[in-house]
Motif scaffolding. Structure first.
Motif, short mmCIF file in Angstrom:
data_model
loop_
_atom_site.label_atom_id
_atom_site.label_comp_id
_atom_site.label_asym_id
_atom_site.label_seq_id
_atom_site.Cartn_x
_atom_site.Cartn_y
_atom_site.Cartn_z
N TYR A 14 0.85 -1.18 0.00
CA TYR A 14 0.00 0.00 0.00
C TYR A 14 0.89 1.23 0.00
O TYR A 14 1.73 1.38 0.89
N LYS A 17 4.63 1.29 1.12
CA LYS A 17 4.85 0.15 2.04
C LYS A 17 4.69 -1.17 1.28
O LYS A 17 3.64 -1.42 0.66
N ILE A 19 4.26 -5.17 1.29
CA ILE A 19 3.81 -6.26 2.17
C ILE A 19 4.37 -7.59 1.68
O ILE A 19 4.82 -8.41 2.46
N GLY A 38 0.25 -16.43 9.11
CA GLY A 38 -0.12 -15.73 10.33
C GLY A 38 -0.82 -14.41 10.05
O GLY A 38 -0.83 -13.92 8.92
N SER A 39 -1.41 -13.87 11.09
CA SER A 39 -2.15 -12.63 10.94
C SER A 39 -1.22 -11.51 10.44
O SER A 39 -0.11 -11.35 10.93
N GLY A 40 -1.69 -10.79 9.44
CA GLY A 40 -0.94 -9.64 8.94
C GLY A 40 0.15 -9.97 7.93
O GLY A 40 0.91 -9.09 7.52
N GLY A 42 -0.23 -10.85 4.86
CA GLY A 42 -0.54 -10.36 3.53
C GLY A 42 -1.46 -11.25 2.70
O GLY A 42 -1.54 -11.10 1.48
N LYS A 43 -2.20 -12.14 3.35
CA LYS A 43 -3.08 -13.04 2.62
C LYS A 43 -4.16 -12.27 1.85
O LYS A 43 -4.34 -12.47 0.64
N THR A 45 -4.14 -9.14 1.20
CA THR A 45 -3.47 -8.24 0.26
C THR A 45 -3.21 -8.96 -1.06
O THR A 45 -3.47 -8.43 -2.14
N TYR A 54 -6.22 -3.73 -6.45
CA TYR A 54 -5.07 -2.85 -6.32
C TYR A 54 -4.06 -3.20 -7.41
O TYR A 54 -4.00 -4.34 -7.87
N GLU A 166 -11.57 -15.79 3.64
CA GLU A 166 -12.02 -16.38 4.92
C GLU A 166 -13.52 -16.69 4.92
O GLU A 166 -14.28 -16.13 5.71
N HIS A 199 -7.81 -19.53 7.75
CA HIS A 199 -7.02 -19.82 8.95
C HIS A 199 -7.31 -21.20 9.48
O HIS A 199 -6.58 -21.72 10.31
N1 LIG Z 1 -5.74 -0.68 2.81
C1 LIG Z 1 -4.59 -0.80 3.48
N2 LIG Z 1 -3.74 0.24 3.60
C2 LIG Z 1 -2.57 0.13 4.27
N3 LIG Z 1 -2.13 -1.00 4.87
C3 LIG Z 1 -2.95 -2.08 4.79
C4 LIG Z 1 -4.21 -2.04 4.11
N4 LIG Z 1 -4.78 -3.26 4.20
C5 LIG Z 1 -3.92 -4.03 4.91
N5 LIG Z 1 -2.84 -3.31 5.26
C6 LIG Z 1 -1.68 -3.82 6.03
O1 LIG Z 1 -1.07 -4.84 5.25
C7 LIG Z 1 -0.61 -5.89 6.10
C8 LIG Z 1 -1.18 -7.20 5.62
O2 LIG Z 1 -2.59 -7.15 5.80
P1 LIG Z 1 -3.54 -8.30 5.27
O3 LIG Z 1 -4.93 -7.92 5.65
O4 LIG Z 1 -3.25 -8.59 3.86
O5 LIG Z 1 -3.03 -9.52 6.14
P2 LIG Z 1 -3.70 -10.92 6.40
O6 LIG Z 1 -2.62 -11.93 6.30
O7 LIG Z 1 -4.87 -11.10 5.50
O8 LIG Z 1 -4.14 -10.75 7.91
P3 LIG Z 1 -5.36 -11.36 8.77
O9 LIG Z 1 -5.13 -12.84 8.82
O10 LIG Z 1 -5.18 -10.72 10.09
O11 LIG Z 1 -6.63 -10.98 8.07
C9 LIG Z 1 -1.01 -5.51 7.52
O12 LIG Z 1 0.12 -4.91 8.14
C10 LIG Z 1 -2.11 -4.50 7.32
O13 LIG Z 1 -2.12 -3.57 8.38
#
Ligand SMILES: Nc1ncnc2c1ncn2[C@@H]1O[C@H](COP(=O)(O)OP(=O)(O)OP(=O)(O)O)[C@@H](O)[C@H]1O
Length: 262
Positions: A14, A17, A19, A38-40, A42-43, A45, A54, A166, A199
């Motif tokens: 984003y 940044k 990911i 794991g959480s965060g 980037g799944k 994303t 995006y 999910e 998950h």
């Molecule tokens: N629209 C956005 N703008 C900026 N950063 C974002 C945005 N969406 C997600 N992020 C950041 O990108 C990173 C990955 O987020 P993402 O939602 O893809 O993770 P995830 O693996 O799906 O997590 P979870 O299992 O918790 O849903 C995180 O640090 C999140 O804060």
């Protein structure tokens, strides 16, 4: 024949940044592939970039041989027509009936007349076992039924690829297992390639032919294989995910780790 989805050197995030960095994988026609991690990590994303919500920072996403990245106009629309998607936040429109929700994509993107649209929408509701609930408001359905209605809507235009973020989030284990069975049945009977974020280990085993495991610290893929093979992985990060609650030391560390038996 080339893979249905080919991702090469994909870096995404984003703004400035990042990911995920330099991610490469492919998905064959008819596969059901789970994105794990794991959480965060980037799944979501990754999923949002795959469906073109995006633009990536670098790399290529080819769908049935057609490049999505940088493609605009009618060519882009043609690629996006391969997709159906269900997102956690992409709930049904509460002010419309279940049937109207499923008819919406057909009204927006097909040239069919109203009668044909209603017939197709009812068929999609039958596919998910909700034909008797066509006139209900979404709020009158259970959580599992709402998910099934959202899948019917995602299937309205007969997509070649179904993306699910999910799907079983917030459902009890029994309802979740029913939804897993439905997704697997749709993939097989409708010949839909399925990419989902999950998950839930039970769901992953029940649905996925293969799983792609992402890792936050490396900002990329650490493993791709069948769930059964990943569960046996010698990579501690992977086996920890599949053997939650038990810390599995990788073989080369086991000798130097203190043991806590008995
Ligand atoms: N629209 C956005 N703008 C900026 N950063 C974002 C945005 N969406 C997600 N992020 C950041 O990108 C990173 C990955 O987020 P993402 O939602 O893809 O993770 P995830 O693996 O799906 O997590 P979870 O299992 O918790 O849903 C995180 O640090 C999140 O804060």
């Amino acid at each position: 024949m080339s893979a249905l989805i080919e991702v090469q050197g994909l870096s995404c995030g984003y703004g400035s940044k990042t990911i995920l960095k330099d991610v490469t994988f492919s998905i064959e026609r008819g596969e059901v592939v789970a994105i794990l991690g794991g959480s965060g990590c980037g799944k979501s994303t990754l999923l949002k970039h795959l469906i073109g919500l995006y633009s990536p920072q670098a790399g290529s996403i080819r769908i049935a041989g057609n490049e999505l990245v940088g493609t605009t106009g009618a060519d882009r629309e043609a690629i996006l027509r391969h997709f159906g998607a269900m997102f956690q936040a992409g709930a049904l429109f509460g002010s419309m009936s279940v049937l109207d929700n499923v008819m919406l994509p057909l009204q927006s993107f097909s040239q069919l007349d109203a009668h044909a649209i209603e017939i197709i929408a009812r068929l999609k509701l039958r596919l998910v076992g909700l034909e008797a609930f066509a006139d209900y408001a979404p709020a009158a359905l259970s959580g599992g039924m709402q998910k099934r209605a959202a899948i019917a809507r995602a299937m309205a235009l007969d997509p070649e690829i179904l993306f699910l973020d999910e799907p079983s989030a917030g459902l009890d284990p029994l309802t979740s297992a029913e939804l897993d069975a439905l997704i697997r049945r749709i993939a097989e009977t409708q010949h839909v390639t399925c990419v989902l974020v999950s998950h839930e280990l039970a769901s992953i085993y029940a649905i996925a032919d293969r799983a792609i495991m992402l890792d936050q610290s490396t900002q990329g893929i650490i493993a791709i294989d069948t769930p059964q093979a990943l569960a046996q992985s010698s990579d501690a990060r992977v086996s920890r995910f599949f053997n939650r609650g038990q810390v599995i030391a990788p073989p080369d560390c086991a000798a130097s780790e203190p043991t806590h038996q008995g």
